[in-house]
Design an enzyme around this catalytic site. Structure first.
Site, PDB file in Angstrom:
ATOM      1  N   SER A 147      72.417  45.993  71.389  1.00 32.93           N
ATOM      2  CA  SER A 147      73.015  44.721  71.009  1.00 32.93           C
ATOM      3  C   SER A 147      71.899  43.825  70.475  1.00 32.93           C
ATOM      4  CB  SER A 147      73.741  44.084  72.199  1.00 32.93           C
ATOM      5  OG  SER A 147      74.348  42.866  71.812  1.00 32.93           O
ATOM      6  N   SER A 148      72.051  42.542  70.614  1.00 30.59           N
ATOM      7  CA  SER A 148      71.047  41.575  70.161  1.00 30.59           C
ATOM      8  C   SER A 148      71.310  40.260  70.855  1.00 30.59           C
ATOM      9  CB  SER A 148      71.119  41.385  68.644  1.00 30.59           C
ATOM     10  OG  SER A 148      70.372  40.249  68.239  1.00 30.59           O
ATOM     11  N   TYR A 162      76.391  39.521  61.418  1.00 32.47           N
ATOM     12  CA  TYR A 162      75.489  40.241  62.320  1.00 32.47           C
ATOM     13  C   TYR A 162      75.862  40.002  63.776  1.00 32.47           C
ATOM     14  CZ  TYR A 162      71.163  41.753  64.578  1.00 32.47           C
ATOM     15  OH  TYR A 162      70.250  42.379  65.383  1.00 32.47           O
ATOM     16  N   LYS A 166      77.234  42.888  66.667  1.00 32.47           N
ATOM     17  CA  LYS A 166      76.553  43.174  67.928  1.00 32.47           C
ATOM     18  C   LYS A 166      77.411  42.816  69.138  1.00 32.47           C
ATOM     19  CE  LYS A 166      72.650  44.850  66.408  1.00 32.47           C
ATOM     20  NZ  LYS A 166      72.215  46.227  66.738  1.00 32.47           N
TER      21      LYS A 166
END
EC number: 1.1.-.-
Length: 267
Positions: A147-148, A162, A166
């Site tokens: 993920s982020s 984005y 994620k």
């Protein structure tokens, strides 16, 4: 940062497949698992030479590695990747789904092609890599998704594509953890902040207050380090060391979790 002391080979006998391992975070993960004794499949999509360099670096640690080229946005390629890995090493214990791409674009300018490109790699590919891992891992295996920190950040302009790609991975993680439990497979995701890679070099200025294109890298690093109690930005090795813990048998009670890797940065 890493010390120079000898690292116990606590993953000896384990086999790890890492997507997007020819550079950046994936390379850092591959090296750290290899240092701990794991055999490693270095997946990559385009550049042969960097992937082979990772294999050569792993050999210096005393561990085994092969590079397998496969476009994980295509399910038949994911299947082939796993079959070739199994043919070479005989089994799989750890799968790290690392491949990804980042984009900043005003929402009104996002095209179908943009959406498909980002979600195909960041989201769809991770689902099918996790699916194949669930099918092929030995009991007690480890699935680690990417993920982020962006999935849960606010205040970053032009980042919906984005961030959304994620955020979906975090849902996959919690659901797969339930479904894989009967095989004693744990499923977790890591959510890094900025990590010094080529992707960081291209995009990190977006996260710096007042950042702009062409901003010197020293200023970017300083600006982001100011948010971190440790007064630095991450390097791939930092991420690899956390993945090495999640890959270890001692991590069994960590399951279905999203682990923020920010050094304590305030975001």
């Amino acid at each position: 940062m890493a010390s120079t002391e000898e690292i116990p080979r606590s993953l000896a006998g384990k086999v790890a497949l890492i997507t997007g391992a020819g550079r950046g975070i994936g390379k850092g993960i591959a090296i750290e698992l290899a240092k701990r004794g794991a055999s490693v499949i270095v997946n990559y999509n385009s550049a042969d030479k960097p992937a082979q360099e990772v294999v050569d670096e792993i050999a210096k640690t005393g561990s085994r590695a092969i590079a397998i080229k496969a476009d994980i946005t295509k399910v038949p390629e994911v299947s082939r990747l796993f079959q070739e890995a199994l043919q070479h090493f005989g089994h799989l214990d750890i799968v790290v789904s690392n491949s990804g791409t980042e984009v900043f674009k005003p929402e009104e300018e996002v095209t179908e092609e943009d959406y498909d490109r980002v979600f195909n790699l960041n989201t769809r590919a991770q689902f099918f890599v996790a699916q194949h891992a669930y099918i092929h891992l030995r009991n007690g295996g480890r699935i680690i998704l990417m993920s982020s920190v962006a999935a849960n950040m606010s205040g970053i302009p032009n980042h919906a594509l984005y961030a959304g790609s994620k955020a979906a991975v975090e849902g996959f993680t919690r659901s797969f953890a339930v479904d894989a439990g009967h095989k004693k497979i744990t499923v977790n995701a890591i959510a890094p902040g900025g990590v010094k890679t080529d992707m960081y070099d291209a995009n990190a200025w977006h996260y710096v207050p007042g950042g702009k294109p062409g901003m010197p890298m020293e200023e970017i690093d300083k600006g982001l380090a100011a948010f971190c109690p440790l007064e630095r930005v991450a390097v791939p090795q930092d991420i690899g060391r956390v993945v090495a813990f999640l890959a270890h048998p001692d991590s069994e009670w960590v399951n279905g979790q999203i682990i923020l890797l920010t050094g304590g940065s305030i975001t």
